[in-house]
Design an enzyme around this catalytic site. Structure first.
Site, PDB file in Angstrom:
ATOM      1  N   HIS A 136       0.892  -1.061  -0.227  1.00 30.42           N
ATOM      2  CA  HIS A 136       0.160   0.013  -0.167  1.00 30.42           C
ATOM      3  C   HIS A 136       1.111   1.311   0.113  1.00 30.42           C
ATOM      4  CE1 HIS A 136       0.481  -0.555   4.423  1.00 30.42           C
ATOM      5  NE2 HIS A 136       0.574   1.143   4.623  1.00 30.42           N
ATOM      6  N   ASP A 153       0.281  -7.803   1.180  1.00 26.40           N
ATOM      7  CA  ASP A 153       0.624  -6.327   1.246  1.00 26.40           C
ATOM      8  C   ASP A 153       2.210  -6.085   1.575  1.00 26.40           C
ATOM      9  OD1 ASP A 153       0.166  -3.495   1.678  1.00 26.40           O
ATOM     10  OD2 ASP A 153      -0.002  -3.722   4.050  1.00 26.40           O
ATOM     11  N   SER A 170       4.725   2.424   7.804  1.00 29.86           N
ATOM     12  CA  SER A 170       4.505   1.463   6.873  1.00 29.86           C
ATOM     13  C   SER A 170       5.679   0.938   6.052  1.00 29.86           C
ATOM     14  CB  SER A 170       3.401   1.712   6.163  1.00 29.86           C
ATOM     15  OG  SER A 170       2.129   1.692   6.875  1.00 29.86           O
TER      16      SER A 170
END
Length: 526
Positions: A252, A285, A368
């Protein structure tokens, strides 16, 4: 004693011609002891030298002024005078030409009486100092002056010069001292300023297993990723996998770049390079990007997430809110936390299922893709999601607030396998059991759908589930002895394994509990 002085000419009469002085005259005797003339101390040098006049004692006796300065006009000697021959002093001006009536050549004046206060000789009558100068005012009718030209005394001038030099030196010294004191006060404060205690500079190193030691070892391998696409842009984190420039991050993070976006990577030392996507997978992910032409890469060593224990210390590194190289620390709060993230597309293709490590190390948007490392600076997880208090979302990328101490990381054992596949083939494989689950089931466990969906049968013929004997309506409650409470948890458990692994499933069928063994299949679908 020299011969007696002869009578002086009458007042106003011309004096004898130069070079022919008349015999010195003695003053008239008025009673008492006769006046005495001082005899010369030494014989006079060759040549005629008329002596100065002797002056009578008493209050009216005129004192001698320095020669060389003109005498004040109108000054006259009073009273009778007598001349006595005296030797010419050494240093007298030999070229002096007498003028008629001036008393002849003037030898060097003997010490004379100074006026009170030391301001000069007293003139006749004692009315004040006589002006100084090269010559006094000449008066042909005045009495001849005793003495010749004399240089002014140099003592006072020399003293004044020494005083001036001393004053300048003192001023310079005072200025230097004052400047030094001022500089000291400016730097260290005044004498009465308050001085707060402070520890000395600690230039020593840190223990390798301390947070500072871990950060020092891991930071060179961490990067900040900036992504700009046609409609979106974002910031995330990644870390170097190898010296070929491969960098692992979350899917993402790079997804906003799409097919025509731009990705730039900034290393901890400030160096920036362009990057391209090597492979990405929404189901895990995870994504791998690569930089080229960069030297001195520092890959981070990979740990073993299966060896992690609850309570182990960990350090999270990333760029929360684009604050690069941010280091936070905490512990492993739990293991095998089934979480799902994504789902913004609505079709489930972007939903990731992670059997995550839970940590209380602060993780925020921008962390992230960053590494979660152990006490030996080895990567044990990839920071991917947080649970936020305001939304309850499990994803970091959902506009939620900051960390509340519930962060989740993809275990490195799973991420390592996916990264290797993305680097080698550009795609990742997913383990599957070959059944369709009823995600709306509210009971305990994961139930196999009883009806076909989208033309797909509940149990794929010839698939891993069919081979293991699974049927529509079965409720799977355990995987390898670990309880399963929902369909999402079953997917998470399956995704934590590799294709080809064998699982022991516990299920409920017709009110009875059964156990079956299932060999995982493989799929490249997200």
């Amino acid at each position: 004693m020299p011969p007696s002085a002869g009578p002086l000419p009458s007042y106003g009469a011309p004096a004898p011609a130069a070079g022919y002085p008349s015999p010195p005259q003695a003053p008239p005797h008025t009673g008492g002891e006769p006046p005495h003339l001082t005899a010369p101390a030494e014989a006079a040098p060759p040549g005629p030298a008329p002596g100065p006049s002797a002056e009578p004692d008493g209050p009216g006796r005129p004192l001698l002024a320095k020669s060389g300065a003109p005498q004040a006009s109108g000054t006259q000697a009073s009273g009778p005078q007598a001349s006595a021959p005296q030797p010419a002093p050494e240093g007298a001006d030999p070229g002096f030409v007498p003028v008629p009536g001036d008393g002849g050549p003037r030898p060097t004046a003997p010490p004379h009486t100074a006026a009170p206060g030391g301001h000069g000789p007293v003139p006749p009558g004692g009315h004040g100092p006589v002006p100084h100068g090269a010559w006094q005012q000449y008066d042909p009718w005045s009495a001849p002056l005793q003495g010749g030209p004399a240089a002014p005394p140099r003592g006072p001038r020399n003293r004044r010069g020494l005083l001036a030099v001393g004053a300048v030196a003192l001023a310079l010294l005072a200025g230097g001292v004052g400047g030094g004191v001022g500089a000291y006060v400016e730097r260290y404060g005044g004498i009465n300023d308050i001085k707060l205690p402070q520890a000395a500079d600690d230039a020593g190193g840190r223990r390798p297993d301390s947070v500072a030691g871990i950060a020092q070892a891991a930071l060179p391998g961490v990067v900040t990723i900036h992504v700009r696409g046609n409609a979106e842009q974002g910031t995330g984190t990644g870390f170097v996998l190898d010296r070929q420039g491969h960098i692992l991050t979350n899917n993402h993070v790079v997804e906003p770049a799409g097919t025509g976006g731009e990705i730039s990577v900034t290393f901890s030392g400030g160096q920036t390079a362009k990057a391209k996507v090597v492979g990405q997978d929404g189901g895990y992910d995870l994504a791998v990007v690569q930089v080229e032409g960069v030297t001195g890469l520092r890959p981070l060593p990979l740990g073993n997430s299966d060896s992690v224990r609850v309570g182990d210390p960990v350090v999270a590194i990333g760029a929360p809110f684009d604050l690069a190289n941010t280091v936070t620390s905490g512990i492993i709060s739990a293991k095998q936390r089934p979480i799902t993230a994504g789902g913004e597309k609505g079709d489930g293709s972007d939903v990731s299922y992670v059997d995550a490590l839970q940590t209380d190390a602060p993780i925020n948007p921008g962390n992230s893709g960053g590494p979660l490392v152990d006490a030996k600076a080895r990567v044990i997880g990839i920071n991917s999601a947080i649970r936020a208090a305001d939304t309850g979302s499990g994803s970091e990328s959902g506009g939620q607030g900051g960390s509340i101490g519930l962060g989740f990381a993809i275990p490195i054992n799973q991420a390592k396998r996916v990264a290797e596949e993305l680097i080698n083939t550009g795609r990742a494989t997913h383990p599957v059991i070959g059944v369709t689950l009823e995600m709306e089931y509210a009971g305990d466990g994961a139930r196999v759908s009883e009806h076909s969906k989208g033309g797909k049968q509940p149990v794929t013929p010839g698939g891993p589930g069919a081979k293991a004997g699974l049927r529509a309506g079965d409720v799977i409650t355990e995987v390898d002895g670990a309880a399963v409470h929902s369909g999402e948890e079953l997917i998470v458990k399956i995704r934590s394994h590799r294709p080809g692994d064998t699982l022991l499933l516990t299920l409920q069928r017709g009110g009875k509990q059964q156990s079956v063994r299932l060999r995982l299949g493989s799929s490249t679908a997200g």
